[in-house]
Design an enzyme around this catalytic site. Structure first.
Site, PDB file in Angstrom:
ATOM      1  N   GLU A 201       9.276 -91.392  44.524  1.00 50.94           N
ATOM      2  CA  GLU A 201       9.533 -89.865  44.218  1.00 50.94           C
ATOM      3  C   GLU A 201      10.893 -89.362  45.006  1.00 50.94           C
ATOM      4  O   GLU A 201      11.698 -88.822  44.279  1.00 50.94           O
ATOM      5  CB  GLU A 201       8.362 -88.953  44.600  1.00 50.94           C
TER       6      GLU A 201
ATOM      7  N   ASP B 243       1.576 -80.977  42.887  1.00 52.70           N
ATOM      8  CA  ASP B 243       2.259 -81.762  41.756  1.00 52.70           C
ATOM      9  C   ASP B 243       2.621 -80.756  40.492  1.00 52.70           C
ATOM     10  O   ASP B 243       3.445 -80.801  40.018  1.00 52.70           O
ATOM     11  CB  ASP B 243       1.398 -82.909  41.312  1.00 52.70           C
TER      12      ASP B 243
END
Length: 431
Positions: free
Chosen positions: A101, A297
Site C-alpha cells: 500500500e 479503508d
C-alpha cells in the site's frame, strides 16, 4: 497478345488494389478517429485548483504542497527511508512494517511530482524484497515486509498494492520513457501478464475476479470472492485500457463501468457511507476480526470517486449526488468534530477498530483530507468549508500524543495533490 494480357492483368490488379483501398478507408478513418478521440478526451480533462478557487495564492499553494511532501518523505517524522545508493522504502512506522500500500502510494506521489530517484528506489526495494520471482505467486507482491530483517510478514498480496504499482509504472513509462535504467512499461506488463495466468493453481488467482469483473480483496483463497470498496478505482482501469496495450482493453473498460455501478450499491443512499469490506453485490461483508462499518479503508472512497470524476467524468450525476450527501452527513456531525468511524446509517459504532495499539474515535486528519476531495464533485459553494478545513489541518501529534504520519500523512498529501490540480493522468510525452 502477350502485351494485352499483361495490360489486362495490370488493370485487374489495379482495380483490385483500388477496391481494397476503398474498403480500408473507413477502417483507417475509424482507427484514426479513435486515436484522436482518446487523445482529445484526455486533453479536455480539466484539473481544478480548488485551493485557488477558495482564495489561496499559487505561492501559498505551492508552499503547502511542498511542506506536505517534506513531512512525509524528508522531515523528522518522515515515513520514507533510503537504503544505500539505490533503494528506499515507505514504512507504516507505528506497525513497524513496509506495505505494498505505502510503497505503491509512494511511487504514485513520486511520478506525479517528478521525483524520479524516489520512484526508482521504491520500485527496486519492492522488487528485491516484496515481489515473488517464482511459484504460483510469481510477479505478485508480499503485502507486508519487516524493513529491518527483510523477512516477509505475509507472502500474500493485497490487491490494491498491485493496482497502484501497475498504474504508477505505466505513468512512469509515459513520463520518463523506458531507457533510463528501468523499463517501467516492461515491469507493468510483467505484473499484468502474470495476473492473467493465475487460474487458481496454488489457490492464487487474478487480481480481478473475472466472473464479477471486480477487484478481489486478496487474489487467493476465499478472499478472491469478496472485495473492498476502497480498492475500486475505475479511473485506473481506464488508464490500463489506454496504456497497458496487453489485449485486455475492453475488459478493463468494462471493469471501470462495473466498479462505478458497484459503488452505487455499496454506498448508503442517505449517508453515502460504505463498509470497509463488501460482497460483490455491495452488501457489507463482516469478517472474524471486525463487523461491517465505515472505518480506515473507507476513508479512501471519496478520494477515489473524486479522481474518477475529474479524470474521466463518466458517472457525474451519481457522483455529484454522492458527494453532496457525504459532505452533508459529515457536516451534520460537526465540521470540526466528526468522528472517523461510523455505522453505515451514521450512528456511532460499538466496535472501534484500533489504529496500531490505540482504540479511540477521533477527528482524524486522514478523513478530513479525503472528505475535502469530495468538494471537487460537490458544486455547492458551501463545500469549500471542507477545503478550508484541510488547508488548516496539520500533520502533527493529537492532544493525547497519538500520531500517524504514515496513513494520515499519505491521505493528507494525496488530497492536497488532488485539490491543487497536481494529481493527473500522465500521458506519453509524444501526445
Amino acid at each position: 497478345m502477350v502485351n494485352k494480357i499483361k495490360k489486362r492483368g495490370c488493370s485487374q490488379i489495379n482495380g483490385i488494389f483500388l477496391m481494397i483501398l476503398v474498403l480500408m478507408i473507413p477502417v483507417l478513418v475509424i482507427s484514426q478517429n479513435k486515436k484522436k478521440t482518446d487523445k482529445s478526451e484526455l486533453k479536455k480533462t480539466q484539473y481544478r485548483n480548488l485551493f485557488k478557487e477558495a482564495g489561496y495564492s499559487q505561492k501559498e499553494i505551492d508552499k503547502k504542497l511542498a511542506k506536505a511532501y517534506y513531512d512525509v518523505f524528508e522531515g523528522p517524522n518522515r515515513v520514507y527511508f533510503q537504503e544505500g545508493d539505490s533503494l528506499g522504502y515507505v514504512s507504516d512506522v507505528k506497525n513497524k512494517d513496509a506495505r505494498t500500500e505505502g510503497m505503491s502510494y509512494g511511487m504514485m506521489v513520486a511520478v506525479q511530482l517528478d521525483k524520479k530517484d524516489v520512484f526508482d528506489r521504491l520500485w527496486r526495494w519492492s522488487v528485491k524484497y516484496m515481489q515473488h520471482q517464482t511459484g504460483p505467486r510469481e510477479a505478485y507482491f508480499a503485502w507486508s515486509v519487516n524493513p529491518q530483517t527483510k523477512r516477509q510478514n505475509s507472502p500474500g498480496s493485497a490487491s490494491d498494492g498491485e493496482l497502484y504499482y501497475i498504474t504508477s509504472l505505466l505513468f512512469a513509462s509515459n513520463k520518463w520513457g523506458n531507457d533510463t535504467g528501468i523499463n517501467y512499461y516492461k515491469e507493468a506488463r510483467r505484473i499484468l501478464d502474470a495476473m492473467w495466468k493465475k487460474d487458481g493453481t496454488g489457490n492464487i488467482y487474478n487480481l480481478i475476479n473475472t466472473e464479477y469483473k471486480q477487484i478481489s480483496f486478496v487474489p487467493e483463497g476465499g478472499g478472491y470472492n469478496w472485495t473492498d470498496p476502497s480498492y475500486h478505482l475505475p479511473a485506473f482501469y481506464e488508464v490500463w485500457a489506454l496504456y497497458a496495450k496487453d489485449g485486455h482493453e475492453q475488459f478493463y473498460k468494462e471493469c471501470a463501468d462495473v466498479s462505478r455501478e458497484f459503488l452505487h450499491r455499496a454506498c448508503n443512499p442517505i449517508t453515502s457511507l460504505n463498509a470497509d469490506y463488501t460482497e460483490f453485490s455491495g452488501e457489507p461483508h463482516p469478517t472474524p476480526w471486525m463487523p461491517a462499518g465505515f472505518r480506515y479503508d473507507s476513508w479512501r472512497v471519496p478520494m477515489n470517486i473524486a479522481m474518477d470524476y475529474t479524470w474521466f467524468g463518466k458517472d457525474k450525476k451519481w457522483q455529484e449526488e454522492y458527494a453532496k450527501k457525504f459532505q452533508n452527513f459529515l457536516r451534520s456531525k460537526g465540521l470540526e468534530t466528526y468522528d472517523d468511524q461510523f455505522n453505515l446509517d451514521g450512528s456511532t459504532p460499538e466496535f472501534i477498530l484500533k489504529a496500531g495499539s490505540v482504540k479511540k474515535l477521533r477527528h482524524s486528519i486522514g478523513l478530513v483530507s479525503t472528505a475535502a476531495t469530495a468538494s471537487l464533485i460537490n458544486n455547492d459553494k458551501a463545500s469549500l468549508d471542507f477545503v478550508h478545513a484541510v488547508w488548516n489541518a496539520k500533520l502533527e501529534p493529537y492532544e493525547d500524543g497519538y500520531f500517524d504520519p504514515y496513513y494520515d500523512g499519505l491521505m493528507h498529501l494525496f488530497s492536497l495533490m488532488h485539490l491543487s490540480g497536481k494529481y493527473q493522468i500522465i500521458q506519453p510525452n509524444n501526445q
